[in-house]
Design a protein around this motif. Structure first.
Motif, PDB file in Angstrom:
ATOM      1  N   ILE A 146     -58.501 -49.483 120.217  1.00 50.22           N
ATOM      2  CA  ILE A 146     -59.846 -48.901 120.227  1.00 50.22           C
ATOM      3  C   ILE A 146     -60.854 -49.888 119.643  1.00 50.22           C
ATOM      4  CG2 ILE A 146     -61.303 -47.030 119.339  1.00 50.22           C
ATOM      5  CD1 ILE A 146     -58.856 -45.260 119.235  1.00 50.22           C
ATOM      6  N   VAL A 147     -61.976 -50.017 120.331  1.00 48.20           N
ATOM      7  CA  VAL A 147     -63.109 -50.788 119.803  1.00 48.20           C
ATOM      8  C   VAL A 147     -64.197 -49.777 119.444  1.00 48.20           C
ATOM      9  CG1 VAL A 147     -64.830 -52.570 120.271  1.00 48.20           C
ATOM     10  CG2 VAL A 147     -62.564 -52.730 121.327  1.00 48.20           C
ATOM     11  N   VAL A 148     -64.489 -49.627 118.156  1.00 47.09           N
ATOM     12  CA  VAL A 148     -65.547 -48.706 117.720  1.00 47.09           C
ATOM     13  C   VAL A 148     -66.842 -49.506 117.596  1.00 47.09           C
ATOM     14  CG1 VAL A 148     -66.314 -47.094 115.943  1.00 47.09           C
ATOM     15  CG2 VAL A 148     -63.880 -47.308 116.442  1.00 47.09           C
ATOM     16  N   GLU A 153     -72.971 -53.147 118.019  1.00 47.15           N
ATOM     17  CA  GLU A 153     -72.200 -54.009 117.118  1.00 47.15           C
ATOM     18  C   GLU A 153     -70.778 -53.459 116.960  1.00 47.15           C
ATOM     19  OE1 GLU A 153     -73.127 -56.820 115.552  1.00 47.15           O
ATOM     20  OE2 GLU A 153     -75.183 -56.812 116.345  1.00 47.15           O
ATOM     21  N   ILE A 154     -69.789 -54.332 117.098  1.00 42.61           N
ATOM     22  CA  ILE A 154     -68.394 -53.922 116.906  1.00 42.61           C
ATOM     23  C   ILE A 154     -68.144 -53.660 115.425  1.00 42.61           C
ATOM     24  CG2 ILE A 154     -65.987 -54.673 117.017  1.00 42.61           C
ATOM     25  CD1 ILE A 154     -66.678 -56.183 119.567  1.00 42.61           C
ATOM     26  N   ASN A 169     -65.088 -49.255 107.639  1.00 41.09           N
ATOM     27  CA  ASN A 169     -66.324 -49.004 106.905  1.00 41.09           C
ATOM     28  C   ASN A 169     -66.695 -47.524 106.984  1.00 41.09           C
ATOM     29  OD1 ASN A 169     -67.548 -48.641 109.487  1.00 41.09           O
ATOM     30  ND2 ASN A 169     -67.985 -50.833 109.602  1.00 41.09           N
ATOM     31  N   LEU A 170     -67.818 -47.155 106.377  1.00 42.49           N
ATOM     32  CA  LEU A 170     -68.240 -45.746 106.332  1.00 42.49           C
ATOM     33  C   LEU A 170     -68.537 -45.192 107.712  1.00 42.49           C
ATOM     34  CD1 LEU A 170     -70.586 -45.648 103.199  1.00 42.49           C
ATOM     35  CD2 LEU A 170     -68.351 -44.578 103.436  1.00 42.49           C
ATOM     36  N   PHE A 171     -69.089 -46.039 108.589  1.00 44.15           N
ATOM     37  CA  PHE A 171     -69.407 -45.548 109.936  1.00 44.15           C
ATOM     38  C   PHE A 171     -68.150 -45.115 110.666  1.00 44.15           C
ATOM     39  CE2 PHE A 171     -69.758 -46.078 114.497  1.00 44.15           C
ATOM     40  CZ  PHE A 171     -70.865 -45.270 114.770  1.00 44.15           C
ATOM     41  N   VAL A 172     -67.130 -45.968 110.668  1.00 43.46           N
ATOM     42  CA  VAL A 172     -65.877 -45.646 111.364  1.00 43.46           C
ATOM     43  C   VAL A 172     -65.223 -44.427 110.719  1.00 43.46           C
ATOM     44  CG1 VAL A 172     -63.588 -46.483 112.022  1.00 43.46           C
ATOM     45  CG2 VAL A 172     -65.543 -48.039 112.049  1.00 43.46           C
TER      46      VAL A 172
END
Length: 274
Positions: A146-148, A153-154, A169-172
């Motif tokens: 998976i590419v989040v 921006e990756i 990170n917090l986003f993921v």
């Protein structure tokens, strides 16, 4: 650079890249039958009629739409149209499939069915599929890798298990998981050699293994964000001494999903989902 079978394809025109596209809105020709829609790309390549027929029937058999070959798109359901769109790509036998949110136009039940069908198709064709989706369930259940991305921006590239358990990170961390992860802002405090996460509303004991890593990296006394998944908070029964950390909260809303109960609660200034 993009390489397919070791060949750099950046400078090749699209028609020579051997990539097939499956669109979100099917993009079928309304005046053509299902057979002609699936055969169209092969006819443009001036492939022999016999080979075209064989490829179309083979793909239709895989997708279980052989009985629809003489119909036109307007006589098909959404799921059937999507199968035709998949079939049109399959007959090309490309090196790479690009699928742009192919299930987003389908109803929830059909999306689950088609998700399974595409996964089976992937195993059968043994082809590379680049699959674009906003649905985290699709990504987690169908993706080998998976590419989040966030605003182009990756954020992280990893296997589904690692994306879920070791977010970069917090986003993921907040993006993957339903309901989403609880986040609390606070401080790491050290007392009698043990570490605690604290803020005005909560106080959590940090397990020894994690505390050791935090000490080694010098995080004691630093501001931190604590992430806790809803399924990792349990209802206390019996002796609270069995628990490292106990949190008293007021239930605000219950969402009964049948297989599980989602509780939205508050404690002090914090909101949490369990």
């Amino acid at each position: 650079s993009l390489f397919i079978d070791g060949e750099r394809v950046n400078d090749l025109p699209p028609k020579e890249r051997d990539i097939a596209m499956v669109f979100q809105n099917y993009a079928l020709y309304p005046h053509m039958t299902v057979f002609d829609n699936m055969a169209f790309g092969l006819k443009l390549r001036k492939m022999p009629k016999q080979e075209i027929a064989e490829r179309v029937h083979a793909a239709a058999n895989i997708l279980e739409i052989e009985h629809l070959l003489k119909r036109k798109p307007k006589a098909l359901s959404g799921g059937q149209r999507q199968r035709v769109a998949l079939g049109r790509s399959i007959v090309r036998e490309p090196k790479v499939f690009l699928m742009d949110e192919p299930l987003s136009n389908l109803d929830a039940k059909l999306r689950v069915t088609m998700r399974t069908e595409i996964s089976k198709l992937h195993q059968r064709l043994e082809a590379t599929i680049i699959y674009v989706t906003h649905d985290q369930t699709e990504a987690m259940t169908m993706g080998d890798r998976i590419v989040v991305m966030n605003e182009g921006e990756i954020q992280q590239v990893a296997k589904p298990h690692d994306i879920y358990h070791y977010p970069a990170n917090l986003f993921v961390a907040g993006f993957i998981g339903s309901p989403g992860m609880n986040f609390f802002k606070g401080m790491i405090e050290e007392q009698h050699g043990e570490l605690f996460f604290t803020n005005p509303s909560i106080r959590f004991h940090i397990p020894e293994e994690k505390a050791k890593r935090l000490k080694e990296k010098g995080y004691a006394g630093q501001p931190m964000t604590l992430g806790v998944r809803p399924e990792h908070i349990v209802q206390m029964t019996g002796n609270d001494r069995l628990f490292d950390s106990v949190l008293k909260a007021t239930v605000e809303v219950n969402e009964n999903l049948g297989s599980e109960l989602i509780v939205h609660a508050s404690t002090g200034n914090e909101r949490l989902t369990v």
